[in-house]
Design a protein around this motif. Structure first.
Motif, PDB file in Angstrom:
ATOM      1  N   MET A 101      41.463  27.583  63.571  1.00  4.41           N
ATOM      2  CA  MET A 101      41.720  28.593  62.568  1.00  4.41           C
ATOM      3  C   MET A 101      41.278  29.946  63.121  1.00  4.41           C
ATOM      4  SD  MET A 101      40.606  28.854  58.538  1.00  4.41           S
ATOM      5  CE  MET A 101      39.138  27.928  58.728  1.00  4.41           C
ATOM      6  N   SER A 102      42.062  30.988  62.851  1.00  3.98           N
ATOM      7  CA  SER A 102      41.732  32.305  63.338  1.00  3.98           C
ATOM      8  C   SER A 102      40.599  32.914  62.516  1.00  3.98           C
ATOM      9  CB  SER A 102      42.959  33.209  63.295  1.00  3.98           C
ATOM     10  OG  SER A 102      43.388  33.379  61.972  1.00  3.98           O
ATOM     11  N   GLN A 103      39.985  33.923  63.077  1.00  2.00           N
ATOM     12  CA  GLN A 103      38.876  34.620  62.429  1.00  2.00           C
ATOM     13  C   GLN A 103      39.368  35.374  61.204  1.00  2.00           C
ATOM     14  OE1 GLN A 103      35.710  34.461  63.280  1.00  2.00           O
ATOM     15  NE2 GLN A 103      34.975  35.963  61.841  1.00  2.00           N
ATOM     16  N   ARG A 104      38.647  35.327  60.124  1.00  2.00           N
ATOM     17  CA  ARG A 104      38.970  36.074  58.913  1.00  2.00           C
ATOM     18  C   ARG A 104      38.007  37.253  58.809  1.00  2.00           C
ATOM     19  NH1 ARG A 104      43.162  33.671  59.396  1.00  2.00           N
ATOM     20  NH2 ARG A 104      43.713  31.848  58.215  1.00  2.00           N
ATOM     21  N   SER A 105      38.443  38.301  58.088  1.00  2.00           N
ATOM     22  CA  SER A 105      37.617  39.491  57.964  1.00  2.00           C
ATOM     23  C   SER A 105      37.678  40.026  56.542  1.00  2.00           C
ATOM     24  CB  SER A 105      38.105  40.565  58.945  1.00  2.00           C
ATOM     25  OG  SER A 105      39.441  40.909  58.664  1.00  2.00           O
ATOM     26  N   ASN A 106      36.822  40.995  56.269  1.00  2.00           N
ATOM     27  CA  ASN A 106      36.871  41.659  54.980  1.00  2.00           C
ATOM     28  C   ASN A 106      38.164  42.463  54.902  1.00  2.00           C
ATOM     29  OD1 ASN A 106      34.368  40.639  54.324  1.00  2.00           O
ATOM     30  ND2 ASN A 106      33.268  42.511  54.847  1.00  2.00           N
ATOM     31  N   VAL A 107      38.756  42.516  53.714  1.00  2.00           N
ATOM     32  CA  VAL A 107      39.993  43.252  53.485  1.00  2.00           C
ATOM     33  C   VAL A 107      39.779  44.116  52.250  1.00  2.00           C
ATOM     34  CG1 VAL A 107      42.441  43.055  52.903  1.00  2.00           C
ATOM     35  CG2 VAL A 107      41.413  41.411  54.492  1.00  2.00           C
ATOM     36  N   SER A 108      40.135  45.394  52.344  1.00  2.00           N
ATOM     37  CA  SER A 108      40.000  46.301  51.197  1.00  2.00           C
ATOM     38  C   SER A 108      41.114  46.047  50.194  1.00  2.00           C
ATOM     39  CB  SER A 108      40.064  47.754  51.656  1.00  2.00           C
ATOM     40  OG  SER A 108      38.976  48.043  52.503  1.00  2.00           O
ATOM     41  N   PRO A 109      40.795  46.116  48.897  1.00  2.00           N
ATOM     42  CA  PRO A 109      41.816  45.877  47.869  1.00  2.00           C
ATOM     43  C   PRO A 109      42.628  47.129  47.558  1.00  2.00           C
ATOM     44  CG  PRO A 109      39.726  46.249  46.816  1.00  2.00           C
ATOM     45  CD  PRO A 109      39.468  46.283  48.310  1.00  2.00           C
ATOM     46  N   SER A 110      43.776  46.919  46.950  1.00  2.00           N
ATOM     47  CA  SER A 110      44.608  47.993  46.403  1.00  2.00           C
ATOM     48  C   SER A 110      44.588  47.884  44.884  1.00  2.00           C
ATOM     49  CB  SER A 110      46.048  47.850  46.888  1.00  2.00           C
ATOM     50  OG  SER A 110      46.119  47.974  48.293  1.00  2.00           O
ATOM     51  N   THR A 111      45.072  48.904  44.213  1.00  2.00           N
ATOM     52  CA  THR A 111      45.155  48.873  42.756  1.00  2.00           C
ATOM     53  C   THR A 111      46.325  47.994  42.334  1.00  2.00           C
ATOM     54  OG1 THR A 111      44.217  51.085  42.639  1.00  2.00           O
ATOM     55  CG2 THR A 111      45.384  50.288  40.677  1.00  2.00           C
ATOM     56  N   LEU A 112      46.050  47.077  41.399  1.00  2.00           N
ATOM     57  CA  LEU A 112      47.038  46.122  40.917  1.00  2.00           C
ATOM     58  C   LEU A 112      47.282  46.331  39.428  1.00  2.00           C
ATOM     59  CD1 LEU A 112      45.514  42.934  42.593  1.00  2.00           C
ATOM     60  CD2 LEU A 112      47.281  44.452  43.516  1.00  2.00           C
ATOM     61  N   GLY A 113      48.456  45.937  38.956  1.00  2.00           N
ATOM     62  CA  GLY A 113      48.750  45.976  37.533  1.00  2.00           C
ATOM     63  C   GLY A 113      48.068  44.810  36.832  1.00  2.00           C
ATOM     64  N   ILE A 114      47.542  45.062  35.641  1.00  2.00           N
ATOM     65  CA  ILE A 114      46.802  44.051  34.868  1.00  2.00           C
ATOM     66  C   ILE A 114      47.374  44.014  33.458  1.00  2.00           C
ATOM     67  CG2 ILE A 114      44.535  43.362  33.970  1.00  2.00           C
ATOM     68  CD1 ILE A 114      44.667  43.451  37.035  1.00  2.00           C
ATOM     69  N   GLU A 115      47.511  42.807  32.914  1.00  2.00           N
ATOM     70  CA  GLU A 115      47.854  42.673  31.498  1.00  2.00           C
ATOM     71  C   GLU A 115      46.919  41.645  30.888  1.00  2.00           C
ATOM     72  OE1 GLU A 115      51.487  41.633  28.431  1.00  2.00           O
ATOM     73  OE2 GLU A 115      51.861  41.526  30.586  1.00  2.00           O
ATOM     74  N   LEU A 116      46.159  42.077  29.894  1.00  2.00           N
ATOM     75  CA  LEU A 116      45.241  41.195  29.180  1.00  2.00           C
ATOM     76  C   LEU A 116      45.961  40.697  27.933  1.00  2.00           C
ATOM     77  CD1 LEU A 116      42.013  43.383  29.422  1.00  2.00           C
ATOM     78  CD2 LEU A 116      42.841  41.649  31.017  1.00  2.00           C
ATOM     79  N   THR A 117      46.067  39.364  27.795  1.00  2.00           N
ATOM     80  CA  THR A 117      46.749  38.783  26.650  1.00  2.00           C
ATOM     81  C   THR A 117      45.792  37.831  25.933  1.00  2.00           C
ATOM     82  OG1 THR A 117      47.603  36.821  27.774  1.00  2.00           O
ATOM     83  CG2 THR A 117      48.907  38.849  27.972  1.00  2.00           C
ATOM     84  N   GLU A 118      46.212  37.334  24.788  1.00  2.00           N
ATOM     85  CA  GLU A 118      45.395  36.376  24.046  1.00  2.00           C
ATOM     86  C   GLU A 118      45.261  35.051  24.788  1.00  2.00           C
ATOM     87  OE1 GLU A 118      46.651  35.893  20.018  1.00  2.00           O
ATOM     88  OE2 GLU A 118      46.566  38.037  19.617  1.00  2.00           O
ATOM     89  N   SER A 119      46.203  34.755  25.667  1.00  2.00           N
ATOM     90  CA  SER A 119      46.176  33.462  26.366  1.00  2.00           C
ATOM     91  C   SER A 119      45.690  33.548  27.811  1.00  2.00           C
ATOM     92  CB  SER A 119      47.563  32.815  26.317  1.00  2.00           C
ATOM     93  OG  SER A 119      48.514  33.674  26.900  1.00  2.00           O
ATOM     94  N   GLY A 120      45.300  34.753  28.263  1.00  2.00           N
ATOM     95  CA  GLY A 120      44.784  34.856  29.620  1.00  2.00           C
ATOM     96  C   GLY A 120      44.960  36.237  30.211  1.00  2.00           C
ATOM     97  N   VAL A 121      44.872  36.297  31.539  1.00  2.00           N
ATOM     98  CA  VAL A 121      44.930  37.557  32.272  1.00  2.00           C
ATOM     99  C   VAL A 121      46.033  37.462  33.319  1.00  2.00           C
ATOM    100  CG1 VAL A 121      43.644  39.149  33.760  1.00  2.00           C
ATOM    101  CG2 VAL A 121      42.441  37.894  31.941  1.00  2.00           C
ATOM    102  N   ALA A 122      46.976  38.414  33.278  1.00  2.00           N
ATOM    103  CA  ALA A 122      48.055  38.480  34.263  1.00  2.00           C
ATOM    104  C   ALA A 122      47.744  39.582  35.266  1.00  2.00           C
ATOM    105  CB  ALA A 122      49.388  38.750  33.585  1.00  2.00           C
ATOM    106  N   VAL A 123      47.933  39.276  36.538  1.00  2.00           N
ATOM    107  CA  VAL A 123      47.705  40.235  37.613  1.00  2.00           C
ATOM    108  C   VAL A 123      49.008  40.365  38.394  1.00  2.00           C
ATOM    109  CG1 VAL A 123      46.361  40.773  39.681  1.00  2.00           C
ATOM    110  CG2 VAL A 123      45.279  39.562  37.767  1.00  2.00           C
ATOM    111  N   SER A 124      49.514  41.599  38.542  1.00  2.00           N
ATOM    112  CA  SER A 124      50.735  41.860  39.297  1.00  2.00           C
ATOM    113  C   SER A 124      50.369  42.378  40.678  1.00  2.00           C
ATOM    114  CB  SER A 124      51.599  42.902  38.579  1.00  2.00           C
ATOM    115  OG  SER A 124      51.974  42.429  37.313  1.00  2.00           O
ATOM    116  N   TYR A 125      50.743  41.618  41.700  1.00  2.00           N
ATOM    117  CA  TYR A 125      50.471  42.013  43.083  1.00  2.00           C
ATOM    118  C   TYR A 125      51.411  43.139  43.502  1.00  2.00           C
ATOM    119  CZ  TYR A 125      48.000  37.512  43.424  1.00  2.00           C
ATOM    120  OH  TYR A 125      47.157  36.453  43.239  1.00  2.00           O
ATOM    121  N   ILE A 126      51.047  43.873  44.543  1.00  4.89           N
ATOM    122  CA  ILE A 126      51.885  44.985  44.985  1.00  4.89           C
ATOM    123  C   ILE A 126      53.183  44.504  45.629  1.00  4.89           C
ATOM    124  CG2 ILE A 126      49.979  46.620  45.191  1.00  4.89           C
ATOM    125  CD1 ILE A 126      49.995  46.188  48.213  1.00  4.89           C
TER     126      ILE A 126
END
Length: 142
Positions: A1-26
């Motif tokens: 397996m190759s070496q893994r490293s820290n990766v900085s995040p980007s801003t993602l779309g979020i929707e909070l609903t009564e049944s859970g949390v939706a996250v939209s990737y870029i």
């Protein structure tokens, strides 16, 4: 397996609903974390051996940033294309993943400490594997 490293995040779309949390990737895909998150006001200890994702929303709760903690399976390029970040935390290390949100490991568990006021948004933690999903919301002491 190759070496893994820290990766900085980007801003993602979020929707909070009564049944859970939706996250939209870029890259246009979406993931849904099912269920109403359990509220936790002290240090959260995730079940051992789970994949742990930390999500912090902005004050409007429509955008946020997500970090995978100690994920060694996902290639850097995949994370970069989705906008999800990664932090690798070794034994006896404590890392601030976002302002007001720290993670550390103890055995096979990830421990999360969060102050939502400092984070300036809501803080969610998801711990999952093929067998189960757990969702938590870090809240201020009541």
């Amino acid at each position: 397996m190759s070496q893994r490293s820290n990766v900085s995040p980007s801003t993602l779309g979020i929707e909070l609903t009564e049944s859970g949390v939706a996250v939209s990737y870029i890259d246009g895909r979406e993931v849904f974390y099912h269920g109403v998150p359990e509220k936790v006001s002290e240090t959260l200890r995730t079940p051992p051996g789970k994949e742990v994702h930390v999500l912090v929303t902005d004050p409007t709760e429509t955008e946020g940033v997500m970090m995978y903690v100690n994920d060694r399976k996902t290639h850097d390029e995949v994370l970069e294309s989705t906008g999800v970040g990664r932090i690798l935390v070794g034994p006896d290390e404590r890392e601030e993943v976002f302002p007001g949100v720290e993670v550390r490991t103890e055995g096979y568990s990830v421990l999360v400490d969060a102050d939502p006021e400092v984070a300036r948004g809501r803080v969610f933690v998801f711990a999952e594997d093929e067998m189960s999903e757990h969702s938590y919301e870090m809240v201020a002491d009541e």
